[in-house]
Scaffold this motif. Structure first.
Motif, PDB file in Angstrom:
ATOM      1  N   GLN A 116     -25.144  35.094 -35.954  1.00  0.00           N
ATOM      2  CA  GLN A 116     -24.257  34.279 -37.385  1.00  0.00           C
ATOM      3  C   GLN A 116     -23.077  32.956 -36.538  1.00  0.00           C
ATOM      4  N   ALA A 117     -23.301  31.855 -35.775  1.00  0.00           N
ATOM      5  CA  ALA A 117     -22.493  30.952 -34.671  1.00  0.00           C
ATOM      6  C   ALA A 117     -21.747  29.950 -35.437  1.00  0.00           C
ATOM      7  N   PHE A 118     -20.788  29.577 -35.551  1.00  0.00           N
ATOM      8  CA  PHE A 118     -20.545  28.376 -35.745  1.00  0.00           C
ATOM      9  C   PHE A 118     -19.466  27.490 -34.638  1.00  0.00           C
TER      10      PHE A 118
ATOM     11  N   ALA B  27     -36.525  22.935 -30.182  1.00  0.00           N
ATOM     12  CA  ALA B  27     -36.477  21.705 -30.533  1.00  0.00           C
ATOM     13  C   ALA B  27     -37.663  21.219 -32.058  1.00  0.00           C
ATOM     14  N   GLU B  28     -37.689  22.368 -31.988  1.00  0.00           N
ATOM     15  CA  GLU B  28     -38.533  22.261 -33.657  1.00  0.00           C
ATOM     16  C   GLU B  28     -38.024  22.101 -34.593  1.00  0.00           C
ATOM     17  N   ASN B  29     -36.122  22.853 -34.356  1.00  0.00           N
ATOM     18  CA  ASN B  29     -35.696  22.945 -35.246  1.00  0.00           C
ATOM     19  C   ASN B  29     -35.318  21.267 -34.770  1.00  0.00           C
TER      20      ASN B  29
ATOM     21  N   THR C 285     -28.546  21.895 -34.854  1.00  0.00           N
ATOM     22  CA  THR C 285     -29.615  22.271 -34.739  1.00  0.00           C
ATOM     23  C   THR C 285     -29.248  24.202 -33.574  1.00  0.00           C
ATOM     24  N   THR C 286     -28.514  24.296 -32.689  1.00  0.00           N
ATOM     25  CA  THR C 286     -28.095  25.392 -32.178  1.00  0.00           C
ATOM     26  C   THR C 286     -27.371  26.829 -33.171  1.00  0.00           C
ATOM     27  N   ILE C 287     -26.677  26.234 -33.757  1.00  0.00           N
ATOM     28  CA  ILE C 287     -26.838  26.833 -35.275  1.00  0.00           C
ATOM     29  C   ILE C 287     -27.591  27.744 -35.378  1.00  0.00           C
ATOM     30  N   SER C 288     -28.710  26.451 -36.054  1.00  0.00           N
ATOM     31  CA  SER C 288     -30.094  27.230 -37.153  1.00  0.00           C
ATOM     32  C   SER C 288     -30.878  28.241 -36.028  1.00  0.00           C
ATOM     33  N   THR C 289     -30.675  27.587 -35.096  1.00  0.00           N
ATOM     34  CA  THR C 289     -31.489  27.991 -33.847  1.00  0.00           C
ATOM     35  C   THR C 289     -31.483  29.657 -33.556  1.00  0.00           C
ATOM     36  N   LEU C 290     -30.116  30.152 -33.553  1.00  0.00           N
ATOM     37  CA  LEU C 290     -29.517  31.382 -33.613  1.00  0.00           C
ATOM     38  C   LEU C 290     -29.970  32.490 -34.482  1.00  0.00           C
ATOM     39  N   TRP C 291     -29.419  31.623 -36.111  1.00  0.00           N
ATOM     40  CA  TRP C 291     -30.061  32.411 -36.665  1.00  0.00           C
ATOM     41  C   TRP C 291     -31.500  32.405 -37.243  1.00  0.00           C
ATOM     42  N   LYS C 292     -31.920  31.120 -36.708  1.00  0.00           N
ATOM     43  CA  LYS C 292     -33.964  31.801 -37.767  1.00  0.00           C
ATOM     44  C   LYS C 292     -34.097  33.148 -36.442  1.00  0.00           C
TER      45      LYS C 292
END
Length: 378
Positions: free
Chosen positions: A173-175, A314-316, A161-168
């Protein structure tokens, strides 16, 4: 089914909730969910919930902190922190080069007290404070009302969820690595987010993968020559009978390693999570120095604040656990719940004066804003 989002209000530059108050709220909600699992009379129906907040400066010591802090260590950590009113990651602020005796009261700074607390999470010492958003989901991991998770898969869910939030939201690009938390290659090549390209919402790693299988393989796809490893989000989990506690903390706008003065940068006072040779970064810091970023950081100003990042996270999370939507509770309702929790009748354990003071001041602030037409001052 919806995800309930309780966002503790704050008002910069100095009115932040104590970490202990957020813990009190979390304990209350977890007890309520455990009561429901025990079929106790009067239990409320289950609603997956997330608490988000930005606390007063706080160092938390994890369970791996085998020995107590020495007197010198405690003195060093508990010294007040000075925050500029301008963006915290700004390198051009005269505050960064001002003599220490001139910091207090000049350059639009505010001096904030620091707390040191113990946490039930694993790991060693970490820091929470202004410029960061702390996110604590309170879920029954085996509930049939959303996706079910093992302990390992739940940890992967938080990372995903954190990786997705930073990307979107930011094209960052987190990992994950073998160390806990979410990481970036500091100063690495920037990529436009899916919202900017119209190519969809998923990261390359997410496509066609399930949450648990996915996160176990989300290792760095950015070359090691692209920049040093830096942690952008910490993670800690505590479970009781499958009810989750704690979660993740994303550094949105905080001083980076370039700021070496301990009065200005709380991270400079200790080795974060005991990881020698690793640095800490923030979303703003990475946007400022990302290679190939054609967009000025100002483009993201609407998102570069803890409440906005909390909303996106929260949405993700809702999407990832399989619930329909997020319902964000209004500030007045949240403060009413906090007032109940710190009252003598409702308090399960002794309430600190700092907690009572914050609740009183934030209520007064909300009342003033209501009189002025509902303006917000975060």
């Amino acid at each position: 089914m919806h995800l309930l989002h309780l966002r503790l209000p704050y008002r910069a530059p100095s009115l932040y909730p104590p970490y202990a108050l957020a813990s009190r709220l979390q304990d209350h909600l977890r007890r309520s969910l455990l009561d429901l699992k025990d079929n106790r009379p009067g239990s409320k129906p289950y609603t997956p919930t997330i608490i988000s907040f930005t606390p007063l400066p706080t160092y938390t010591l994890g369970r791996r902190q085998a020995s107590p802090l020495t007197g010198d260590e405690a003195t060093r950590l508990s010294a007040p922190v000075y925050y500029p009113s301008s963006p915290l990651a700004s390198r051009s602020s005269p505050l960064m080069s001002a003599p220490l005796q001139r910091i207090d009261g000049e350059h639009g700074t505010v001096k904030l007290p620091v707390s040191i607390l113990h946490s039930p999470r694993g790991g060693l010492t970490t820091y929470h404070g202004p410029g960061q958003v702390v996110l604590w989901p309170i879920l029954d991991l085996i509930s049939s009302q959303h996706n079910k998770y093992t302990v390992r898969c739940y940890t992967r869910l938080l990372e995903k969820t954190t990786i997705s939030t930073l990307w979107k939201s930011f094209g960052i690009q987190a990992f994950t690595t073998d160390d806990p938390g979410v990481w970036v290659r500091s100063g690495a090549a920037w990529a436009p987010s899916p919202e900017e390209t119209g190519e969809g919402e998923k990261t390359q790693e997410e496509k066609g993968e399930e949450a648990c299988a996915l996160a176990g393989t989300e290792k760095s796809s950015v070359g090691e020559d692209e920049g040093p490893l830096a942690k952008v989000a910490a993670l800690g989990v505590h479970l009781r009978r499958h009810v989750s506690g704690l979660g993740t903390a994303i550094n949105v706008d905080m001083p980076g390693p370039e700021v070496t003065r301990e009065a200005l940068n709380p991270w400079a006072r200790f080795v974060a999570c005991g990881l020698e040779g690793k640095t800490v970064t923030s979303v703003r810091g990475e946007l400022d120095k990302a290679k190939g970023n054609p967009q000025p950081t100002q483009k993201y100003e609407g998102m570069l604040n803890p409440p906005a990042v909390a909303g996106a996270w929260a949405e993700n999370l809702a999407r990832n656990i399989g619930v329909e939507k997020v319902k964000t509770v209004g500030e007045d309702e949240v403060v009413s719940l906090l007032e109940e929790l710190v009252s003598g009748k409702a308090a399960q354990e002794e309430v600190g004066e700092e907690e009572r003071k914050f609740v009183r001041l934030i209520r007064e602030q909300l009342d003033r804003e209501g009189d002025m037409g509902g303006g917000r001052g975060i």
